[in-house]
Design a protein around this motif. Structure first.
Motif, PDB file in Angstrom:
ATOM      1  N   GLY A 120      -0.702  10.669   0.975  1.00  0.00           N
ATOM      2  CA  GLY A 120      -1.888   9.819   0.920  1.00  0.00           C
ATOM      3  C   GLY A 120      -2.475   9.747  -0.488  1.00  0.00           C
ATOM      4  O   GLY A 120      -2.189  10.594  -1.344  1.00  0.00           O
ATOM      5  N   ARG A 121      -3.313   8.752  -0.717  1.00  0.00           N
ATOM      6  CA  ARG A 121      -3.860   8.489  -2.048  1.00  0.00           C
ATOM      7  C   ARG A 121      -4.690   9.652  -2.615  1.00  0.00           C
ATOM      8  O   ARG A 121      -4.486  10.053  -3.761  1.00  0.00           O
ATOM      9  N   LEU A 126       7.681   5.341 -11.091  1.00  0.00           N
ATOM     10  CA  LEU A 126       6.482   5.561 -10.281  1.00  0.00           C
ATOM     11  C   LEU A 126       6.108   4.379  -9.392  1.00  0.00           C
ATOM     12  O   LEU A 126       5.202   4.499  -8.570  1.00  0.00           O
ATOM     13  N   ILE A 127       6.768   3.249  -9.555  1.00  0.00           N
ATOM     14  CA  ILE A 127       6.371   2.051  -8.816  1.00  0.00           C
ATOM     15  C   ILE A 127       6.530   2.219  -7.306  1.00  0.00           C
ATOM     16  O   ILE A 127       5.863   1.526  -6.516  1.00  0.00           O
ATOM     17  N   SER A 128       7.380   3.163  -6.887  1.00  0.00           N
ATOM     18  CA  SER A 128       7.577   3.395  -5.451  1.00  0.00           C
ATOM     19  C   SER A 128       6.370   4.076  -4.820  1.00  0.00           C
ATOM     20  O   SER A 128       6.168   3.976  -3.603  1.00  0.00           O
ATOM     21  N   ILE A 129       5.574   4.774  -5.624  1.00  0.00           N
ATOM     22  CA  ILE A 129       4.411   5.492  -5.080  1.00  0.00           C
ATOM     23  C   ILE A 129       3.347   4.528  -4.562  1.00  0.00           C
ATOM     24  O   ILE A 129       2.914   4.658  -3.411  1.00  0.00           O
ATOM     25  N   TYR A 178      -0.419  -2.181 -11.394  1.00  0.00           N
ATOM     26  CA  TYR A 178       0.695  -3.116 -11.564  1.00  0.00           C
ATOM     27  C   TYR A 178       1.151  -3.630 -10.207  1.00  0.00           C
ATOM     28  O   TYR A 178       1.423  -4.822 -10.031  1.00  0.00           O
ATOM     29  N   PHE A 179       1.195  -2.736  -9.230  1.00  0.00           N
ATOM     30  CA  PHE A 179       1.617  -3.130  -7.884  1.00  0.00           C
ATOM     31  C   PHE A 179       0.596  -4.080  -7.260  1.00  0.00           C
ATOM     32  O   PHE A 179       0.961  -5.084  -6.640  1.00  0.00           O
ATOM     33  N   LEU A 180      -0.684  -3.775  -7.411  1.00  0.00           N
ATOM     34  CA  LEU A 180      -1.733  -4.617  -6.846  1.00  0.00           C
ATOM     35  C   LEU A 180      -1.765  -5.988  -7.508  1.00  0.00           C
ATOM     36  O   LEU A 180      -2.081  -6.992  -6.863  1.00  0.00           O
ATOM     37  N   LYS A 181      -1.428  -6.031  -8.793  1.00  0.00           N
ATOM     38  CA  LYS A 181      -1.467  -7.292  -9.529  1.00  0.00           C
ATOM     39  C   LYS A 181      -0.315  -8.213  -9.133  1.00  0.00           C
ATOM     40  O   LYS A 181      -0.500  -9.422  -8.949  1.00  0.00           O
ATOM     41  N   TYR A 182       0.882  -7.652  -8.988  1.00  0.00           N
ATOM     42  CA  TYR A 182       2.066  -8.480  -8.742  1.00  0.00           C
ATOM     43  C   TYR A 182       2.592  -8.418  -7.310  1.00  0.00           C
ATOM     44  O   TYR A 182       3.522  -9.163  -6.962  1.00  0.00           O
ATOM     45  N   GLY A 183       2.032  -7.518  -6.492  1.00  0.00           N
ATOM     46  CA  GLY A 183       2.438  -7.466  -5.090  1.00  0.00           C
ATOM     47  C   GLY A 183       3.860  -6.970  -4.896  1.00  0.00           C
ATOM     48  O   GLY A 183       4.367  -6.151  -5.684  1.00  0.00           O
ATOM     49  N   LYS A 184       4.531  -7.469  -3.864  1.00  0.00           N
ATOM     50  CA  LYS A 184       5.860  -6.991  -3.492  1.00  0.00           C
ATOM     51  C   LYS A 184       6.868  -7.101  -4.637  1.00  0.00           C
ATOM     52  O   LYS A 184       7.720  -6.235  -4.819  1.00  0.00           O
ATOM     53  N   ILE A 185       6.770  -8.189  -5.407  1.00  0.00           N
ATOM     54  CA  ILE A 185       7.744  -8.431  -6.471  1.00  0.00           C
ATOM     55  C   ILE A 185       7.699  -7.344  -7.533  1.00  0.00           C
ATOM     56  O   ILE A 185       8.649  -7.174  -8.305  1.00  0.00           O
ATOM     57  N   SER A 186       6.589  -6.576  -7.577  1.00  0.00           N
ATOM     58  CA  SER A 186       6.458  -5.514  -8.581  1.00  0.00           C
ATOM     59  C   SER A 186       7.504  -4.425  -8.380  1.00  0.00           C
ATOM     60  O   SER A 186       7.891  -3.752  -9.332  1.00  0.00           O
ATOM     61  N   GLY A 214       4.430   2.942  -1.394  1.00  0.00           N
ATOM     62  CA  GLY A 214       4.237   3.813  -0.236  1.00  0.00           C
ATOM     63  C   GLY A 214       2.777   3.913   0.160  1.00  0.00           C
ATOM     64  O   GLY A 214       2.447   3.897   1.350  1.00  0.00           O
ATOM     65  N   LEU A 215       1.893   4.011  -0.833  1.00  0.00           N
ATOM     66  CA  LEU A 215       0.457   4.113  -0.542  1.00  0.00           C
ATOM     67  C   LEU A 215      -0.051   2.878   0.203  1.00  0.00           C
ATOM     68  O   LEU A 215      -0.930   2.973   1.055  1.00  0.00           O
ATOM     69  N   SER A 216       0.516   1.715  -0.131  1.00  0.00           N
ATOM     70  CA  SER A 216       0.090   0.474   0.523  1.00  0.00           C
ATOM     71  C   SER A 216       0.883   0.209   1.810  1.00  0.00           C
ATOM     72  O   SER A 216       0.664  -0.786   2.479  1.00  0.00           O
ATOM     73  N   ARG A 217       1.820   1.132   2.109  1.00  0.00           N
ATOM     74  CA  ARG A 217       2.687   1.006   3.290  1.00  0.00           C
ATOM     75  C   ARG A 217       3.418  -0.343   3.312  1.00  0.00           C
ATOM     76  O   ARG A 217       3.438  -1.046   4.330  1.00  0.00           O
TER      77      ARG A 217
END
Length: 208
Positions: A80-81, A130-133, A109-117, A136-139
């Motif tokens: 968890g976060r 680290l992009i996998s973390i 970066y993940f929140l900005k670009y979404g799945k494509i990130s 996972g946090l966003s499920r």
């Protein structure tokens, strides 16, 4: 020192196989700082010399990257976060070159670009491990995660494999300047180690 360095390279080249490629790339794709640049190009070199198959090198390198990414993905879901961010501020995390800023950077970066990130991030240093973390946090849906991870990792491994093939085509030139190249690699290794020490020191100093 030169003899030791040469012996390490010789041992490493002799022991590269599909199993070690998968294992090392799984480590590289997790949160442990281990560069893929020292795994795939040498394996591609061996493939160019006929000892391995280049397509299998890329396949097993990508498989290893997927395994490491899945480890981070499920670790983030399990912890968890709050706990992820708390652990990122520990001394062990700093030794692995991880801190809150690195996790936050990957999550932003993940929140900005979404799945494509999860695809683009695999091609960007300091983000790719680290992009996998945040995924996972966003499920993020596991199918989407695997799809983009496979594509991103596959492209990256193809680039590295092509680099190894290119070096093999320059084999005569490399052998001619082997001593100079060995000294250069040794210097870069020392430089990288120094960077790690300074980075860890700065993280600890900032924490205190």
């Amino acid at each position: 020192m030169e003899h030791f360095f040469s012996s390490v390279i010789e041992w490493y080249m002799k022991n590269i196989n599909y199993g070690t490629i998968t294992f090392l790339m799984a480590i590289e794709s997790s949160f442990i700082p281990f560069p893929s640049e020292v795994v795939v190009p040498p394996a591609a070199w061996k493939a160019a010399s006929g000892d391995l198959n280049i397509f299998l090198v890329i396949l097993f390198a990508t498989l290893g990257a997927i395994l490491g990414a899945l480890f981070n993905y499920y670790l983030a879901i399990f912890l968890g976060r709050p706990l992820i961010y708390k652990l990122s501020d520990t001394r062990l995390a700093h030794m692995l070159l991880i801190n809150k800023e690195a996790i936050q950077k990957a999550e932003n970066y993940f929140l900005k670009y979404g799945k494509i990130s999860t695809f683009i991030g695999r091609l960007i240093p300091a983000i790719r491990q680290l992009i996998s973390i945040p995924a996972g946090l966003s499920r993020m849906k596991i199918f989407d995660f695997l799809l983009f991870t496979i594509i991103g990792s596959g492209i990256w491994n193809i680039i590295l494999a092509a680099l190894g093939y290119f070096f093999y085509s320059q084999k005569a030139l490399l052998e001619k300047y082997y001593k100079e190249i060995s000294y250069l690699l040794l210097f870069l290794g020392i430089l990288f180690f120094g960077y790690l020490v300074v980075k860890i020191f700065m993280m600890e100093r900032k924490k205190n």
